[in-house]
Every structure is written in C-alpha cells, then in structure tokens.
Write an enzyme that holds these catalytic residues in place. Structure first.
Site, PDB file in Angstrom:
ATOM      1  N   ASN A 136      44.911  38.351  36.615  1.00  0.00           N
ATOM      2  CA  ASN A 136      45.142  36.973  37.044  1.00  0.00           C
ATOM      3  C   ASN A 136      46.265  36.362  36.222  1.00  0.00           C
ATOM      4  O   ASN A 136      46.056  35.916  35.100  1.00  0.00           O
ATOM      5  CB  ASN A 136      43.849  36.166  36.888  1.00  0.00           C
ATOM      6  CG  ASN A 136      43.934  34.807  37.567  1.00  0.00           C
ATOM      7  OD1 ASN A 136      44.994  34.411  38.057  1.00  0.00           O
ATOM      8  ND2 ASN A 136      42.820  34.093  37.593  1.00  0.00           N
ATOM      9  N   ASP A 142      44.347  30.172  41.977  1.00  0.00           N
ATOM     10  CA  ASP A 142      43.056  30.803  42.308  1.00  0.00           C
ATOM     11  C   ASP A 142      42.442  30.135  43.542  1.00  0.00           C
ATOM     12  O   ASP A 142      41.884  30.790  44.414  1.00  0.00           O
ATOM     13  CB  ASP A 142      42.079  30.702  41.131  1.00  0.00           C
ATOM     14  CG  ASP A 142      42.548  31.511  39.928  1.00  0.00           C
ATOM     15  OD1 ASP A 142      43.663  32.082  40.007  1.00  0.00           O
ATOM     16  OD2 ASP A 142      41.828  31.567  38.926  1.00  0.00           O
ATOM     17  N   GLY A 161      40.670  35.585  41.960  1.00  0.00           N
ATOM     18  CA  GLY A 161      41.859  34.922  41.396  1.00  0.00           C
ATOM     19  C   GLY A 161      42.989  35.841  40.962  1.00  0.00           C
ATOM     20  O   GLY A 161      44.042  35.368  40.509  1.00  0.00           O
ATOM     21  N   ASP A 163      46.297  38.118  41.087  1.00  0.00           N
ATOM     22  CA  ASP A 163      47.508  37.808  41.853  1.00  0.00           C
ATOM     23  C   ASP A 163      48.670  38.716  41.467  1.00  0.00           C
ATOM     24  O   ASP A 163      48.568  39.542  40.571  1.00  0.00           O
ATOM     25  CB  ASP A 163      47.872  36.322  41.690  1.00  0.00           C
ATOM     26  CG  ASP A 163      47.859  35.890  40.238  1.00  0.00           C
ATOM     27  OD1 ASP A 163      48.402  36.648  39.401  1.00  0.00           O
ATOM     28  OD2 ASP A 163      47.297  34.827  39.931  1.00  0.00           O
ATOM     29  N   ASP A 328      46.582  51.326  57.503  1.00  0.00           N
ATOM     30  CA  ASP A 328      45.127  51.265  57.582  1.00  0.00           C
ATOM     31  C   ASP A 328      44.614  51.870  58.897  1.00  0.00           C
ATOM     32  O   ASP A 328      45.309  51.835  59.912  1.00  0.00           O
ATOM     33  CB  ASP A 328      44.735  49.778  57.512  1.00  0.00           C
ATOM     34  CG  ASP A 328      43.239  49.579  57.381  1.00  0.00           C
ATOM     35  OD1 ASP A 328      42.646  50.139  56.448  1.00  0.00           O
ATOM     36  OD2 ASP A 328      42.657  48.856  58.236  1.00  0.00           O
ATOM     37  N   GLU A 357      45.842  56.159  56.891  1.00  0.00           N
ATOM     38  CA  GLU A 357      44.445  56.316  56.490  1.00  0.00           C
ATOM     39  C   GLU A 357      43.720  57.049  57.614  1.00  0.00           C
ATOM     40  O   GLU A 357      43.426  56.475  58.657  1.00  0.00           O
ATOM     41  CB  GLU A 357      43.768  54.969  56.235  1.00  0.00           C
ATOM     42  CG  GLU A 357      42.343  55.157  55.730  1.00  0.00           C
ATOM     43  CD  GLU A 357      41.409  53.976  56.017  1.00  0.00           C
ATOM     44  OE1 GLU A 357      40.365  53.884  55.363  1.00  0.00           O
ATOM     45  OE2 GLU A 357      41.718  53.155  56.896  1.00  0.00           O
TER      46      GLU A 357
HETATM   47 CA    CA Z   1      45.428  33.530  40.293  1.00  0.00          CA
END
Ligand code: CA
Length: 612
Positions: A136, A142, A161, A163, A328, A357
């Site tokens: 984070n 967040d 949160g 990033d 995906d 995938e």
């Molecule tokens: Ca964050």
C-alpha cells in the site's frame, strides 16, 4: 425525442478523456502508423444514434458509420492513412442542422519502438502479484469517494488498499529476488458493490481502478520495471465484464451479452471445446453461461464487441508498454474470436507473447490451445503460451502421495512424457499455485523439505515458471476457506508505512526459504542451459527422480531424493549424458561432486549440479 433542439458541445481534453461523462468515446485516443490503419470508435451519449455525422481531418477517411440497435450509441470506422499527422480529428454529430455533439478526437504519433515489444519467454520467471494485497503505497486512495466499495482490510473479501504506487516502491525487492517479470491481476476499474478487489469484474476497460492508481501510474510502473530489467505482463479479461459496466446499464445491442430467462451459470467444463463426444448443450452452456451473477458473459460473436475488446488490448500495449498479456478464462470465449485477436496483436507486435489461462485437467486438453498444437485438428489458436495445470497437479501429488508405479514422483514423469501433445511445452507457464489455488506450502502440509524440492523442480524443468507473491516466505492459505485466505496481505511492504521491512515480519524458516529461492532464481536468471536446453528424464526409482537439462556443451543434473534417509545413487544409468563430465557443482552450496561410480544424496533433498 428529448434531444431535439438541444445544443451540447462536448470537447475532449488534451488527454482525450471525456470531461463530461455524458459523452464517451472508446478508445479514448488512437495512433497514426498502426499496422491496421482502421480504428473503430464507439460513441455513447444520449440520442447520438439519431444524428448525422461529419468527420473532417486530412488523411482520415470515414469508412463506415453504423447506427447499432440502441440509439445511444454510434459506431464509426475511420481509416487513418500513414501520412496523417498526429492531431485532433474534428467529429461533429448534427440533428436537424444543429450540433448535438462535437468531439476533438486525438490521434497520437505511434510510440517509438512499440512494434519491437519483446515479449516474455523461457529465460523468464514470472512473479504474480494481486495488487490490492501486495503493498500500500498511497493510503489516501484506499477509499475513493465515487466508487461503490470502501476499503475494509478486516474483511478477507474486501478491499485492503494495495496499489500500484506500493508496487513501484518495492520493485527493487522483486528484482533482487531474481524473478524477471511481474504479472498483476487485472488493474482495470472494478466498480462493483462487493468482492471485486481481485480485478476480474471489469467495469471500464480503458481505466485503471482509482483505488490502484491512474493509467499514468500503471505506465510509470512499466517504465520503472523496464529500468530494473523486469518485464510486465498485463492481465486481461474478454469472457465477461462487471455488471456495473455502462454497457450493462444501457445495452448497445441485445446480443452484446448472453442472455437467459433466468440466471444460468457456465458448467465450467472447458473440455467441451474439444471433446469429440461433447453435446451441443454442454458446449453452449460452457461458452455462454455466466461465471457468476455479477459477471455478464460477453458475446464476442457480436462484431462490434469483438472489435472493442481487440482494440482495448492493443491500446494498453501501445499506451503502457507491457511485455506480454495473460488472458483470463481463455477457452470460455469463442475460439475463432480468440484466434483472430491473437492475429491482430501479433500483427502490431510480432515479438510479443501471450499466455492464455487454460485451466483444464489433462495434458492434451491443455495442449489443444497452444499455437500449432498437434492435437488441435483444423483449429489453430495462434497462442504461444498456455498455463500448465496438469503440471501443477503433478507437482503437488509428487510430494504428497506415496511412491508407486504411477504415483509420487512418477506423476512428474508421466506428465512430462505426454509433452508430445504440445507444439512447444517449453513455452508452457508452470506454477506450484496461483491466486485461485491453495497456497502450495499449505497443500504440502507446511513441509519445508518438500517445499524446497518442489521449487527446485519448478525452476529447473521445462517451461516458464511463475511464482505467486509470498511464496518466498512460505505464505499459507487454504482455498476451501475462501479466496481471501489465499490472497492475504504481503507482510511488511508498506502496509504500515514500513517500506521494505517485510523481513522483520516473518520468522527464521521464512527467511531461509527466501534465501533459497533467491539463490535458485538468480542462478536461473543466468543459466543458458535452463533457458535453451533440452530435457532428458529417467524413470523415478526408489523415491529418486533424476533429469538433465542440456545443450551441446553444457548440462545440469537434477536429483530429487524424496526419501527420509540418505541414498547412494549409482550413476551407471545416466552414462549417456554423464560420459563427457567429470564433476558436478551444487549450485546452492558450491560443493563439488565427483561423478565416478556413485554419489550420496542427503535425505529429502534436491541436488542441482552444474556439470563440468
Ligand atoms: Ca492504497
């Protein structure tokens, strides 16, 4: 119609992103000099489909204007000549001679060198990161005001949160570990009410989720990784989108998504794609059923949706510069569409690599999806890399099951012996676990010796290894308890403003695991024989599995002794490879082993010898 007489002037900003959400155009901008000169713009604004459209720009020709079913959409095909200059294309939508919308659509110069994006390959080891759970770097994002879900780190299925800024802060750590590429689970906007921290319910294909950062942040991460010798693989999803996508609120066409009178789930049997005895019913259910209630299943046989998806992937590669794509749920989209997509990507970026995938149970089913597969009949996916789930199952079984004719280490032997089904099994992405599976350390009963042996196999056998974040310090988690438990926060990191302090957050054995992986990874990084060498394996005997990676001049011998006691290995059986070599050097301890008649192997040990 409400819009009659209405005058709306919507201009796009310098970045090409609509300031006024009442008009949207995708892609948000494009480039001059692409191999395919045609770009298809999709406009979304109230009543825009009733307008007349005018395009005025030197070198840009309006090839096609299509009013699709919903009058809130307009689709334009523009041909951008190689001689067109970067700039703003004037596009005006008029109704009864009054301007409804006026757009300045930005054409940029093609990014220098973008055609040479190099792709990832056998020389790489991929590190998989779930961005919400890794690091984070910005506590202020967040929770973001106009997004549905606020952060709640106490909820295993909530947003925690993590990033992009947090990842950038510890790219040195990632690079030191010895991996050479990172793959992030999807970073695009997932503006859902709940359970979308994982990124697979995309609500805007052209925008990084603001809780992870901005588009510019993602591009900065790619640049930072490139400076540190790390490649970046971008995760994309074409099979479904998030239910809060603007398409779903205002469907462009009825057949944009697969619709049923009541919620209908996929049967998740991707094998129906190639099972010679599959029923149409099962195959249709696999392809058109939804993954989950909040994830509408997209119909890539709608030509406008298909073009939208293809262009979005090219847009990201050109804009941000990743070195590869992980696609995906590959078999769940229409396979003719996926092959077309591959062609389009490779046309723009010939050296690029993509891993699909392909979560299937068996070798031939997995091999079916790889480019020029010997088992795919008339179908050719054009896909260079597949995810090797059969190898993952075998890796776990090899160290959890008792030794037997087809069990224990023999599982690895049998899986590899079926490589005849693949066009290039050395391009398979191999792994011990991932974000959907129990943590490997948990699945082997938290046995550190087994862990080391399995990691040695993963990093020396054929294929492109992938390591899930936290594996390096023995992160645990049982999938059956819920996905939140296999995607826990990476310790230390910057969760509590303690950047780089992860070593303080773990114990002695974890630090040892980290050191072991770091040695193996950094050795592999420079080992030509692992990158380019062939593989020769010997039938496992008495709980010992031996294989070699070799080129014309070099060889590496890998010996796995699963027994709880020391064993003496008679070397006669390996003469066909050993004849040229006098000694082997243990790559972890630098200890020398003379290869005369036999060598002693410690209990529950992987010995990796560089032969001299
Ligand atoms: Ca964050």
């Amino acid at each position: 119609m409400k819009i009659a007489g209405l005058l709306l002037l919507v201009l796009l900003s310098m970045t090409g992103v609509a300031q006024d959400r009442s008009l949207r155009v995708d892609p948000p901008f494009w480039w001059v000099g692409m191999e395919n000169p045609v770009v298809q713009l999709m406009f979304h604004a109230e009543g825009i489909g009733t307008a007349e459209v005018l395009v005025n720009y030197p070198g840009v020709k309006l090839l096609r204007k299509i009013r699709i079913e919903n009058p809130n959409y307009y689709v334009l095909d523009l041909e951008v000549s190689k001689d067109a200059r970067p700039g703003k294309v004037q596009i005006v939508f008029e109704y009864q001679r009054e301007i409804l919308y006026a757009v300045e659509y930005e054409l940029r110069a093609r990014v220098s060198g973008s055609r040479e994006r190099k792709g990832f390959g056998k020389e790489d080891v991929i590190y998989l990161i779930m961005p919400d759970r890794f690091s984070n770097g910005d506590l202020s994002n967040d929770t973001v005001a106009d997004m549905f879900e606020a952060a709640n780190p106490a909820n295993p299925n909530g947003r925690h949160g993590g990033d992009i800024k947090g990842i950038i802060e510890i790219t040195d750590y990632i690079s030191d570990l010895g991996v050479t590429a990172i793959w992030l689970n999807p970073v695009q906007e997932n503006n859902m009410q709940a359970y979308s921290y994982h990124g697979y319910a995309i609500t805007d294909f052209y925008r990084v989720d603001p809780r992870l950062g901005s588009n510019e942040d993602y591009r900065a991460l790619v640049d930072d990784c490139h400076e540190k010798g790390l490649k970046v693989i971008m995760d994309m999803v074409f099979n479904h989108c998030g239910g809060n996508h603007f398409w779903i609120k205002d469907l462009p066409m009825e057949n944009w998504v697969h619709q049923f009178p009541e919620f209908t789930k996929s049967n998740f049997r991707a094998e129906t794609a190639m099972d010679p005895y599959a029923s149409d019913f099962d195959r249709e259910r696999m392809l058109t059923g939804w993954f989950d209630t909040p994830m509408p299943d997209l119909n890539q046989h709608n030509e406008f949706l298909a073009e939208y998806l293809i262009q979005s992937s090219i847009w990201w590669v050109e804009y941000a510069g990743p070195d590869g794509i992980r696609m995906d749920t590959y078999p769940y989209s229409y396979k003719d569409f996926m092959a077309k997509w591959m062609d389009r990507i490779l046309k723009e970026y010939p050296r690029f690599n993509i891993v699909g995938e392909t979560w299937l149970q068996k070798e031939s089913h997995t091999a079916y999806w790889q480019n020029q597969s010997p088992v795919s009949g008339t179908y050719d996916s054009h896909l260079p890399s597949v995810t090797d789930f059969p190898m993952q199952y075998a890796l776990k079984d090899a160290f959890t099951d008792k030794e037997g004719w087809i069990t224990g280490l023999n599982r690895l032997y049998y899986v590899l012996s079926q490589d005849l089904a693949y066009a290039d099994p050395f391009m398979n992405v191999i792994f011990a676990d991932n974000h959907d599976l129990s943590r490997f350390y948990t699945s082997i009963g938290e046995d550190y010796h087994k862990f080391k042996m399995a990691m040695a196999v993963l990093l020396t056998t054929r294929g492109i290894p992938m390591i899930y974040y936290g594996t390096e310090y023995l992160m645990t988690g049982e999938e059956s308890k819920g996905h939140g438990f296999i995607r826990e926060n990476f310790p230390g990191g910057s969760w509590e403003s303690a950047v780089g302090s992860w070593q303080l957050a773990v114990g002695e054995e974890q630090l040892e695991a980290y050191d072991y992986l770091k040695i193996l990874l950094n050795w592999r990084k420079n080992s030509e024989v692992i990158h380019q060498g062939k593989l020769k394996q010997f039938v496992p005997q008495d709980g010992i599995y031996v294989y070699f990676r070799y080129t014309d001049n070099d060889a590496v011998m890998v010996i796995i002794n699963k027994n709880k006691e020391e064993k003496t290995l008679d070397l006669k059986r390996f003469n066909e490879v050993l004849k040229e070599f006098k000694k082997g050097i243990d790559i972890t301890t630098k200890e020398q082993f003379f290869l005369e008649s036999n060598i002693n192997i410690k209990p529950e040990t992987a010995l990796i010898l560089e032969l001299k």
